[in-house]
Design a protein around this motif. Sequence first.
Motif, PDB file in Angstrom:
ATOM      1  N   SER A 269       0.829  -1.202   0.000  1.00 10.31           N
ATOM      2  CA  SER A 269       0.000   0.000   0.000  1.00 10.31           C
ATOM      3  C   SER A 269       0.867   1.256   0.000  1.00 10.31           C
ATOM      4  O   SER A 269       2.029   1.243   0.414  1.00 10.31           O
ATOM      5  N   LYS A 270       0.268   2.359  -0.468  1.00 16.22           N
ATOM      6  CA  LYS A 270       0.951   3.645  -0.398  1.00 16.22           C
ATOM      7  C   LYS A 270       1.251   4.013   1.053  1.00 16.22           C
ATOM      8  O   LYS A 270       2.296   4.597   1.349  1.00 16.22           O
ATOM      9  N   LYS A 271       0.338   3.643   1.950  1.00 21.53           N
ATOM     10  CA  LYS A 271       0.536   3.982   3.356  1.00 21.53           C
ATOM     11  C   LYS A 271       1.802   3.323   3.902  1.00 21.53           C
ATOM     12  O   LYS A 271       2.616   3.961   4.551  1.00 21.53           O
ATOM     13  N   ARG A 272       1.963   2.026   3.595  1.00 22.80           N
ATOM     14  CA  ARG A 272       3.120   1.318   4.142  1.00 22.80           C
ATOM     15  C   ARG A 272       4.423   1.831   3.524  1.00 22.80           C
ATOM     16  O   ARG A 272       5.422   2.019   4.223  1.00 22.80           O
ATOM     17  N   SER A 285       9.290  12.388  14.593  1.00 22.58           N
ATOM     18  CA  SER A 285       9.139  11.986  13.208  1.00 22.58           C
ATOM     19  C   SER A 285       7.685  12.139  12.794  1.00 22.58           C
ATOM     20  O   SER A 285       6.780  12.043  13.613  1.00 22.58           O
ATOM     21  N   LYS A 286       7.468  12.385  11.505  1.00 19.58           N
ATOM     22  CA  LYS A 286       6.118  12.566  11.013  1.00 19.58           C
ATOM     23  C   LYS A 286       5.999  11.837   9.684  1.00 19.58           C
ATOM     24  O   LYS A 286       6.716  12.108   8.736  1.00 19.58           O
ATOM     25  N   SER A 287       5.088  10.883   9.618  1.00 14.76           N
ATOM     26  CA  SER A 287       4.876  10.157   8.367  1.00 14.76           C
ATOM     27  C   SER A 287       4.179  11.055   7.362  1.00 14.76           C
ATOM     28  O   SER A 287       3.326  11.869   7.726  1.00 14.76           O
ATOM     29  N   LEU A 288       4.549  10.915   6.109  1.00 12.19           N
ATOM     30  CA  LEU A 288       3.920  11.695   5.062  1.00 12.19           C
ATOM     31  C   LEU A 288       2.567  11.126   4.673  1.00 12.19           C
ATOM     32  O   LEU A 288       1.783  11.764   3.998  1.00 12.19           O
ATOM     33  N   TYR A 289       2.309   9.875   5.086  1.00 11.75           N
ATOM     34  CA  TYR A 289       1.006   9.234   4.825  1.00 11.75           C
ATOM     35  C   TYR A 289       0.458   8.784   6.172  1.00 11.75           C
ATOM     36  O   TYR A 289       0.591   7.639   6.563  1.00 11.75           O
ATOM     37  N   ALA A 290      -0.144   9.715   6.874  1.00  7.66           N
ATOM     38  CA  ALA A 290      -0.611   9.425   8.228  1.00  7.66           C
ATOM     39  C   ALA A 290      -1.899   8.624   8.231  1.00  7.66           C
ATOM     40  O   ALA A 290      -2.271   8.006   9.198  1.00  7.66           O
TER      41      ALA A 290
END
Length: 291
Positions: A269-272, A285-290
């Motif tokens: 997936s795009k999320k993973r 840290s901040k994920s770009l796909y939260a």
Amino acid sequence: MKNLCYIVILILSISTLHGSQSLPLHSEVALNSPPQFMSTSWSSPIYPSPHNSPTVYQSSTEMFLSLLKDGTLKPFGHPTILSGGNDKKVFDKTLEGISFGLEIEGGGRNYGLWEISDYQEKPKHDLLAKFFKEPGPQPFGEVKALRMMGLLVASGMIRDPHPDGRSLPLPAIIMEKKEGVLLRNTIVYKLATLQEQRSMAEQIYAMMCRQAVGDAVRFKVYHHDNNLDNALLTFLNKEPVKVIDFIKSVKGLELVDYGGAYMVMKDVSKKRLGEIMIVQPRGSSKSLYAS
């Protein structure tokens, strides 16, 4: 003699103190880097100011290694990727009928990057030639990655165009040239304050990561080497000169240099995939796909 001993002790004390101050930084880099055999490239800040501190641009090591471990990602130079009969024959042919333009700035994984002014097999196209010292897993893998991305024009042995007397045929790739300008070469970036430069870099890095994730899902090619010198920007009208106009003026972003790319071996997936890419201020840290 006693004075000399004092001087030696003082120098050793200063060296020890300096080393103890720099150790955490080097330790952090070592801990956040994958084993060398697992990656042909690694994202790193290539604009020393202001990107080294306080913001670090890098992949999430734990998530990246998990995708390697479960076989979701494999480097294009891996033996199992290059197992096809033709994968290691991509430089067997001699390419001729090429007229070269200017040599342009390239990365560290090549032996020269040149504009092509004319190629008889594909005239009137904007093309580049990328040279290598010798055939091997990384050049073989880059040919395969570019073919999957639809960017490969040809590969083979081409006579080195350097004017310094190097004229032996070298393995080379001919590829479609992408249009755009590097962030650090834009007027608005050069005129900005360090804080503004950092903000612009974070926005472009986020765009790079989204582009890399989208390409990975669509083409099964994960770019991975997402440093800011691998992103070419185009603008809607003309290049902006004010920071406030910068991001809304960006028309598009093109990723370049697939020498460190990975093949996507499984559906993901795009999320993973997005969880690999983080904009990481120190301590968070901040994920770009939260979502």
